[in-house]
Design an enzyme around this catalytic site. Structure first.
Site, PDB file in Angstrom:
ATOM      1  N   GLN A  99      -7.400  -4.758   9.413  1.00 36.04           N
ATOM      2  CA  GLN A  99      -6.437  -4.204  10.454  1.00 36.04           C
ATOM      3  C   GLN A  99      -6.819  -3.155  11.292  1.00 36.04           C
ATOM      4  O   GLN A  99      -6.004  -2.236  11.874  1.00 36.04           O
ATOM      5  CB  GLN A  99      -5.118  -4.160   9.835  1.00 36.04           C
ATOM      6  CG  GLN A  99      -4.500  -5.236   8.994  1.00 36.04           C
ATOM      7  CD  GLN A  99      -3.321  -4.919   8.338  1.00 36.04           C
ATOM      8  OE1 GLN A  99      -2.192  -4.792   8.900  1.00 36.04           O
ATOM      9  NE2 GLN A  99      -3.299  -4.883   7.089  1.00 36.04           N
ATOM     10  N   ARG A 125       2.238 -10.516  10.594  1.00 35.11           N
ATOM     11  CA  ARG A 125       3.479  -9.974  10.761  1.00 35.11           C
ATOM     12  C   ARG A 125       4.232 -11.115  10.372  1.00 35.11           C
ATOM     13  O   ARG A 125       5.711 -10.454  10.200  1.00 35.11           O
ATOM     14  CB  ARG A 125       3.595  -9.628  12.137  1.00 35.11           C
ATOM     15  CG  ARG A 125       2.562  -8.680  12.945  1.00 35.11           C
ATOM     16  CD  ARG A 125       2.487  -7.334  12.151  1.00 35.11           C
ATOM     17  NE  ARG A 125       1.418  -7.313  11.411  1.00 35.11           N
ATOM     18  CZ  ARG A 125       1.234  -6.820  10.314  1.00 35.11           C
ATOM     19  NH1 ARG A 125       2.012  -5.974   9.829  1.00 35.11           N
ATOM     20  NH2 ARG A 125       0.084  -6.956   9.465  1.00 35.11           N
ATOM     21  N   ASP A 153      -3.546   7.843   4.678  1.00 35.24           N
ATOM     22  CA  ASP A 153      -3.206   6.633   4.801  1.00 35.24           C
ATOM     23  C   ASP A 153      -3.636   5.743   6.117  1.00 35.24           C
ATOM     24  O   ASP A 153      -4.200   6.647   7.117  1.00 35.24           O
ATOM     25  CB  ASP A 153      -1.369   6.393   5.064  1.00 35.24           C
ATOM     26  CG  ASP A 153      -0.826   5.224   5.112  1.00 35.24           C
ATOM     27  OD1 ASP A 153      -1.577   4.160   4.602  1.00 35.24           O
ATOM     28  OD2 ASP A 153       0.408   5.279   5.596  1.00 35.24           O
ATOM     29  N   GLU A 154      -3.802   4.629   6.228  1.00 30.63           N
ATOM     30  CA  GLU A 154      -4.545   3.868   7.328  1.00 30.63           C
ATOM     31  C   GLU A 154      -5.521   4.482   7.922  1.00 30.63           C
ATOM     32  O   GLU A 154      -5.960   4.791   8.816  1.00 30.63           O
ATOM     33  CB  GLU A 154      -3.402   3.940   8.686  1.00 30.63           C
ATOM     34  CG  GLU A 154      -1.864   3.493   8.291  1.00 30.63           C
ATOM     35  CD  GLU A 154      -1.851   1.891   8.324  1.00 30.63           C
ATOM     36  OE1 GLU A 154      -2.950   1.154   8.332  1.00 30.63           O
ATOM     37  OE2 GLU A 154      -0.786   1.349   8.133  1.00 30.63           O
ATOM     38  N   LYS A 207       0.901  -1.267   0.084  1.00 30.95           N
ATOM     39  CA  LYS A 207       0.129  -0.074   0.116  1.00 30.95           C
ATOM     40  C   LYS A 207       0.914   1.353  -0.079  1.00 30.95           C
ATOM     41  O   LYS A 207       0.543   2.212  -0.587  1.00 30.95           O
ATOM     42  CB  LYS A 207      -0.904  -0.069   1.134  1.00 30.95           C
ATOM     43  CG  LYS A 207      -0.077   0.058   2.359  1.00 30.95           C
ATOM     44  CD  LYS A 207      -1.287   0.370   3.956  1.00 30.95           C
ATOM     45  CE  LYS A 207      -0.669   0.516   4.985  1.00 30.95           C
ATOM     46  NZ  LYS A 207       0.386   1.774   5.275  1.00 30.95           N
ATOM     47  N   THR A 208       2.154   1.354   0.700  1.00 29.09           N
ATOM     48  CA  THR A 208       2.751   2.541   0.814  1.00 29.09           C
ATOM     49  C   THR A 208       3.503   2.750  -0.640  1.00 29.09           C
ATOM     50  O   THR A 208       3.495   3.879  -1.068  1.00 29.09           O
ATOM     51  CB  THR A 208       3.913   2.143   1.861  1.00 29.09           C
ATOM     52  OG1 THR A 208       3.337   1.804   3.161  1.00 29.09           O
ATOM     53  CG2 THR A 208       4.705   3.651   1.752  1.00 29.09           C
TER      54      THR A 208
END
Length: 749
Positions: free
Chosen positions: A255, A608, A224-225, A33-34
């Site tokens: 998330q 993770r 973002d997020e 995504k980044t």
């Protein structure tokens, strides 16, 4: 330089090139995504968009800085002109330009949490309120909640719901404190962090011309997020994007784990309702994890009702199955995890920094830390302090140190006014002078009360001295755990922590309980001949000196809560404490919304891991100084068993409590390392070529071998939802029903 998009996959490229109109990028874990955000901004600038007209909002300065640096490498210095930063930093910038509209100075002060608590302490004292009832962090948390919901002090005071809520909580003056706090902040020309968002909303609400100016200044907005935004953040963003409607939000509803901080998952779930013309792009290819890890995460999160559907997949290798470690106790669990890390390091030529151990609560780190120390495995605590370095732990240890040794002046100075009992620094300084003048210890002065003081202060000192003397008497007849429990209770430390219901307060209370658990474990351990409090404190001193050495070596295993792990990745991940009432937390079982957030938290933990994931649970755990039976977490039942490898590994000499409910099915899976006789019969020894067969092949009439129950004939195979069960008539143990996703059976045809 022409921007090359060849390195992007098709959905990533689609998200980068769709520049006009609202866009929602649903980005699965590890899906890049980044990278999409960076390329999207770079593409906009390459298409002649002025960087000054782009606003990119993040949740951490670290994320903003990394994105800016990567964009700068792609397009040059123009990247420095993007309005990029956290919500708080960007909106504080706007507020400085427009401060006079709100009657604030342009150089207004920004109060951090400590500043806010200090101000509240003063207000509470001046209002003659009990600071044990109106604790500054509790009051600040309540005020923060109100501001994040855009509730002003005027609205709060006049709302019967909030008044009733505060009265039930025993804090009817909360509204008045909110009012006084805001008035004092305004008088001082100061805003706290929540004010930066609250006042930006007020600015745009009350001054349409200001809103109009910024709506036309920023043509493109990126968030973002997005799943972590609260009501206030989303409202500001929506207002800014109202003219051009070029709002791009990137996030993953799976998330969303910060509801306790005010995050509202409805922002992402209902985004399409605000933007009917919305373009949605799903990033579903995971570049981080093995196929087994991706698939087991998918099998978990599908149990949530409230979600934006997606199917994350990967081209990565299949990888190892997820190992599920079953231990008899929390201490045994920690030992098995430490041993597993040691073995993987040796067998795979790995470093400490390739491993992370994740847990639901900070208090769980204690057993893990001690197990790692015994294996001489270096570690670091991220997002918190090592267990014995936490303030609440040091506070109780100082009490215990002083009970054991009345000459410990540093311990005495720490505890004499803890919790507050009206003995201030000036009084302590006078007592030290008196001790020095009489050439005696500080305790000699306090304990014998031949002081020159009178009135309230003398009474407080006398009460403290009598308290310590009562602990002296307890030392003569009680063991270390009983003394420590009495000290924690009668000193007031435990009560003060228990009454603090903020997330931080609950964590501190759990930590103190875990210290008491450690002392009980020490007392119960038959290997410890000397069970005195002094011996326990010596052990702790050795542990804390070991911790000091850790800071010298960067190659360390990472220990952290799952909340702190969000956004990070590690080669090998261990998630410990997978038990009911621990994970999911007992406090998150009151509603489906809370339970679904806990499930999302577990999803974050799973994703993770890059190469190897290990889950563990214990059948017993010290809780509040007693051994409690534990049940495996319901979340383990929701994982697709074909991706799991169950390891029942606990010492035979430890009697495991009889588990119930969810534990029953896990108990049938796997076999102990050392064979334990069952029902008085000798345990089965598996065949030399024993290897579990594919459970999908199993049919009635087949002969099978179980590593524990031996040989048997399949009576029937049943399917219930996603579960397949087999009824098997074993020669030595009769008929048993086994869950095939966990049972290890070898077919003998």
């Amino acid at each position: 330089m022409r921007l090359k998009l060849d390195s992007l996959n098709e959905p990533q490229r689609e998200a980068v090139l769709h520049t006009e109109g609202p866009l929602m990028v649903i980005a699965g874990a590890g899906s890049g995504k980044t990278r999409v955000l960076i390329y999207r901004i770079a593409h906009l600038i390459e298409q002649s968009t002025d960087p000054f007209r782009i606003m990119a909002l993040t949740f951490t300065n670290k994320a903003a800085n990394e994105m800016r640096q990567r964009i700068e490498k792609m397009i040059g210095n123009e990247a420095r002109n993007i309005w990029m930063g956290t919500f708080h930093s960007i909106f504080s910038r706007i507020l400085r330009f427009e401060a006079e509209r709100l009657n604030y100075p342009s150089n207004f002060t920004i109060y951090d949490t400590d500043d806010s608590k200090s101000l509240l302490r003063s207000i509470i004292r001046e209002a003659a309120l009990d600071d044990k009832v109106y604790k500054p962090n509790v009051v600040l948390g309540r005020i923060s909640m109100a501001k994040n919901r855009l509730i002003s002090w005027q609205t709060y005071i006049n709302d019967p719901f909030y008044r009733a809520d505060d009265e039930v909580a025993g804090r009817p003056e909360m509204g008045r404190l909110y009012k006084l706090y805001q008035q004092r902040c305004f008088k001082s020309g100061a805003m706290d962090f929540d004010d930066l968002l609250f006042n930006t909303n007020v600015l745009f609400r009350d001054h349409p011309d200001v809103l109009h100016k910024y709506q036309h200044r920023f043509r493109y907005l990126l968030v973002d997020e997005f799943q972590d935004t609260n009501v206030s953040q989303y409202l500001i963003t929506k207002k800014l994007a109202a003219v051009h409607r070029n709002l791009c939000v990137v996030g993953d509803d799976a998330q969303s784990i910060y509801a306790f901080r005010g995050a509202d998952i409805q922002n992402i779930l209902n985004f399409e309702k605000d933007y009917p013309e919305l373009k949605t792009v799903r990033l579903e290819q995971n570049y981080r994890s093995t196929r087994n890890i991706v698939e087991v995460a998918n099998s978990l999160i599908k149990h949530n009702d409230r979600q934006l559907r997606k199917e994350v997949w990967t081209d990565n290798e299949q990888g190892d199955q997820i190992e599920l470690i079953k231990a008899s106790s929390d201490a045994e669990e920690a030992r098995l995890v430490a041993t597993s890390i040691f073995e993987d390091k040796m067998n795979g030529a790995l470093r400490n920094q390739d491993f992370a151990i994740l847990y639901r609560t900070n208090a769980q780190s204690r057993n893990v830390e001690e197990a790692l120390r015994k294996m001489n495995i270096k570690y670091r605590i991220v997002g918190g302090l090592s267990f014995y370095q936490r303030k609440e732990i040091k506070d109780l240890l100082a009490y215990l140190r002083f009970v054991v040794n009345h000459n410990d002046e540093e311990a005495l100075k720490r505890i004499i006014n803890l919790p507050k009992r009206g003995i201030g620094d000036t009084t302590i300084a006078k007592l030290i002078v008196m001790a020095n003048e009489n050439d005696v210890s500080l305790w000699d002065i306090i304990g014998n009360i031949y002081t020159a003081m009178s009135g309230r202060t003398a009474n407080s000192i006398d009460a403290f001295a009598n308290l310590i003397k009562s602990f002296d008497l307890a030392m003569q007849t009680k063991n270390a755990f009983e003394v420590a429990s009495q000290v924690a209770r009668e000193s007031g430390l435990l009560k003060e922590l228990y009454e603090d219901k903020t997330p931080e307060g609950i964590s501190r209370y759990e930590n103190v309980q875990e210290l008491l658990n450690a002392i009980k474990e020490f007392v119960d351990n038959p290997e410890n001949e000397d069970k005195t409090l002094g011996t326990f404190l010596q052990t702790v001193s050795l542990l804390t000196s070991w911790e000091d050495d850790q800071n010298k070596d960067p190659d360390r295993v990472t220990l952290m809560t799952i909340h702190s792990a969000k956004g990070l990745e590690f080669r090998n991940v261990y998630v410990v404490g997978m038990e009911e009432d621990l994970f999911p937390s007992q406090m998150m079982l009151n509603s489906r919304e809370d339970l679904e957030e806990e499930r999302r938290l577990f999803y974050v933990a799973i994703t993770r891991a890059e190469k190897k994931l290990t889950l563990s649970y214990a059948l017993s755990r010290y809780r509040f100084g007693n051994i409690r039976s534990c049940e495996p977490s319901r979340f383990l039942q929701e994982l697709d068993g074909q991706y799991l490898k169950v390891t029942r590994r606990f010492r035979t000499e430890e009697a495991a409590p009889r588990p119930t409910r969810f534990a029953a099915q896990f108990k049938r899976a796997g076999a102990p390392v050392k064979r334990i006789p069952v029902n008085g019969k000798s345990a089965h020894q598996p065949s030399a070529n024993f290897r579990p067969s594919d459970p999908m092949r199993l049919k009635a009439g087949m002969t099978v071998e179980h590593p524990k129950f031996g040989f048997g004939t399949v009576s029937a195979v049943e399917v219930q939802g996603n579960d397949r069960k087999a009824r098997i008539n074993f020669q030595q143990h009769g008929e048993k029903t086994l869950l095939l996703s966990f049972a290890k059976l070898m077919i003998h045809e």
